[in-house]
Write a protein that holds these residues in place. Sequence first.
Motif, PDB file in Angstrom:
ATOM      1  N   VAL A 190     -29.191 -57.088   5.122  1.00 17.03           N
ATOM      2  CA  VAL A 190     -30.613 -57.317   5.389  1.00 17.03           C
ATOM      3  C   VAL A 190     -31.119 -58.522   4.607  1.00 17.03           C
ATOM      4  O   VAL A 190     -31.880 -59.346   5.130  1.00 17.03           O
ATOM      5  N   ASP A 191     -30.701 -58.654   3.348  1.00 16.04           N
ATOM      6  CA  ASP A 191     -31.103 -59.823   2.562  1.00 16.04           C
ATOM      7  C   ASP A 191     -30.604 -61.118   3.198  1.00 16.04           C
ATOM      8  O   ASP A 191     -31.333 -62.123   3.258  1.00 16.04           O
ATOM      9  N   ASP A 192     -29.357 -61.080   3.660  1.00 11.19           N
ATOM     10  CA  ASP A 192     -28.811 -62.275   4.311  1.00 11.19           C
ATOM     11  C   ASP A 192     -29.577 -62.604   5.587  1.00 11.19           C
ATOM     12  O   ASP A 192     -29.877 -63.775   5.870  1.00 11.19           O
TER      13      ASP A 192
ATOM     14  N   PHE B 151     -18.754 -71.064  10.857  1.00 10.96           N
ATOM     15  CA  PHE B 151     -20.059 -71.254  10.232  1.00 10.96           C
ATOM     16  C   PHE B 151     -21.184 -70.629  11.051  1.00 10.96           C
ATOM     17  O   PHE B 151     -22.336 -70.645  10.612  1.00 10.96           O
ATOM     18  N   ASP B 152     -20.875 -70.130  12.256  1.00  8.38           N
ATOM     19  CA  ASP B 152     -21.887 -69.436  13.047  1.00  8.38           C
ATOM     20  C   ASP B 152     -22.148 -68.055  12.461  1.00  8.38           C
ATOM     21  O   ASP B 152     -21.287 -67.476  11.775  1.00  8.38           O
ATOM     22  N   ARG B 153     -23.320 -67.546  12.758  1.00 11.27           N
ATOM     23  CA  ARG B 153     -23.673 -66.222  12.257  1.00 11.27           C
ATOM     24  C   ARG B 153     -22.896 -65.150  13.021  1.00 11.27           C
ATOM     25  O   ARG B 153     -22.799 -65.207  14.249  1.00 11.27           O
TER      26      ARG B 153
ATOM     27  N   GLY C 142     -16.830 -57.898   5.763  1.00 12.07           N
ATOM     28  CA  GLY C 142     -18.228 -58.297   5.767  1.00 12.07           C
ATOM     29  C   GLY C 142     -18.769 -58.472   7.166  1.00 12.07           C
ATOM     30  O   GLY C 142     -18.114 -58.149   8.151  1.00 12.07           O
ATOM     31  N   ALA C 143     -19.991 -59.014   7.209  1.00 14.12           N
ATOM     32  CA  ALA C 143     -20.690 -59.122   8.491  1.00 14.12           C
ATOM     33  C   ALA C 143     -20.564 -60.492   9.122  1.00 14.12           C
ATOM     34  O   ALA C 143     -21.097 -60.727  10.187  1.00 14.12           O
ATOM     35  N   GLY C 144     -19.904 -61.435   8.472  1.00 12.68           N
ATOM     36  CA  GLY C 144     -19.767 -62.761   9.058  1.00 12.68           C
ATOM     37  C   GLY C 144     -20.974 -63.648   8.841  1.00 12.68           C
ATOM     38  O   GLY C 144     -21.215 -64.563   9.626  1.00 12.68           O
ATOM     39  N   LEU C 145     -21.748 -63.397   7.780  1.00 11.51           N
ATOM     40  CA  LEU C 145     -22.920 -64.211   7.484  1.00 11.51           C
ATOM     41  C   LEU C 145     -22.708 -65.148   6.298  1.00 11.51           C
ATOM     42  O   LEU C 145     -23.533 -66.027   6.051  1.00 11.51           O
ATOM     43  N   GLY C 146     -21.620 -64.976   5.563  1.00 13.89           N
ATOM     44  CA  GLY C 146     -21.432 -65.719   4.321  1.00 13.89           C
ATOM     45  C   GLY C 146     -21.392 -67.214   4.523  1.00 13.89           C
ATOM     46  O   GLY C 146     -22.131 -67.967   3.871  1.00 13.89           O
ATOM     47  N   LEU C 147     -20.537 -67.705   5.426  1.00 10.40           N
ATOM     48  CA  LEU C 147     -20.423 -69.141   5.626  1.00 10.40           C
ATOM     49  C   LEU C 147     -21.642 -69.716   6.324  1.00 10.40           C
ATOM     50  O   LEU C 147     -21.999 -70.886   6.113  1.00 10.40           O
ATOM     51  N   ALA C 148     -22.303 -68.902   7.162  1.00 13.18           N
ATOM     52  CA  ALA C 148     -23.555 -69.368   7.771  1.00 13.18           C
ATOM     53  C   ALA C 148     -24.602 -69.633   6.699  1.00 13.18           C
ATOM     54  O   ALA C 148     -25.343 -70.627   6.755  1.00 13.18           O
TER      55      ALA C 148
END
Length: 491
Positions: free
Chosen positions: A299-301, A407-409, A422-428
Amino acid sequence: MVRARNGLPHLTRRRGGVRLQATVIATIVVTIALAVGAAVMLVMLHRENNEAMYRSTGRQAYELAAIIRRDGVDGISPADLMPGAGVDVIQVVDRNGTVVAASPGAPAAPALAVDQAPATYRYFDDVRIDGMDGEFCATTMGVEHQEQYFTVIVLDRATGLRHSEWRTGMILLIELPILIVLAAGAVYLLVGRTLRPVSRITRQVNEITATALERRVPVPHAHDEIHTLATTMNDMLARLQTSRDSQLRFVGDASHELRSPLTTIVGILDLADDTDSDVDLPTVRTILLPEAHRMQRMVDDLLLLARADEHGLPLQRDDVDLDDVVAAEVARVRSMGAARIRAHITPIRVVGDGDKIARALRNVIDNAVRHAHSTVTVTMTHDSDDAHVTIADDGPGIAPEDREIVFDRFARLDADRRSQFGAGLGLAIVREIMRAHGGSASIADSDSGGAAVTITLPRHPDTSGADVTQAPSAATAPAPVTPDPQTSQSR
């Protein structure tokens, strides 16, 4: 198609309004132009006719005045008083107002009462003579002979010319309305033809809904403003379609990622409720709390990315010792014992948000630790403008065609890997943070066969490419850190 209150489509009303306004304006302009042109033409025709008559009468008056000045009135022969081309009436009047010589048929009384000085021309228009019909133009000239003063009056009948002027005016009065109607009709048809592509574009846009963004408006063949409008509309629709597809994928992926921890938490709570038993502390520590933390991070991301999309990522800019940030992250990974980490740290200072830079580094390093077989290498370099931090691993690497996708969400290269790590938001988030700082993030092959992620940040403009002045300690020496955590340097 949306309809107005009177049952007509809005499109028809708008199109009719534009056509009507353009036609009215064009009609007014054409009417004024034609009226002014006709008036100018009539005035010029009237002046030209008058000048022609004045030339004829003036020449005759000059000749008679020359005879009188030389020989007196007795020197005028009957032939000199005969009307000719451009002359209809001739009179010679003395100072007492008596006609002393005249052309045949001329009235006995002077046609004009003038007090004429010698050798002075005067012109008169719209002269009326008693006993004679019509309108005359006249030229008078004073002449002196042996201290006797005479006035030569030469008149030309203007009735025929005036009739021609009236006929010209009547022809113009008939022709001008016809020309105005033809011009208005031509403008109406031309505007309608011009707006026809706009009408098709408007109808197509009205039929496009949120579920049919793949449709496009027709593009006319002519390379004009309407062609540009249609092309711009299609580009906008393409962007909207891309944005909508991204939103749908984003919502679907977010829902999927949130569903997994929610399912775990709700399942355990439902089980406790059905069995009327307490949830034990190990379950809270090993299952519920990690899943709750996972949801909180997600949620924070998502909130961070949403703020970046709406207003740009807010930054608290300050001088940041990038080497300290990198050293702290390296120490954190070593304390976890998740993987070997080698560090090549160089003192570099940048201007930016230290917390967000640390978060970006943490995301990249954690991602490298997850996929490394054994070792992660962190290398710092710089040039006169930018600072570079490269995090390389010896894992499976990333194919060149996938290096922008990651790099996409919610980027999905391996569904099992993503559900595990994880959710795949880190590199985005990394790319958003770098973009907010005016930097970049990119991926290449590492020397050990895995992936090498490089983040680039602009340096402090006052450093002019120089390092910070503090002396490098053992922890910041550029030599690689010993792989063994127990015997390695503190950073």
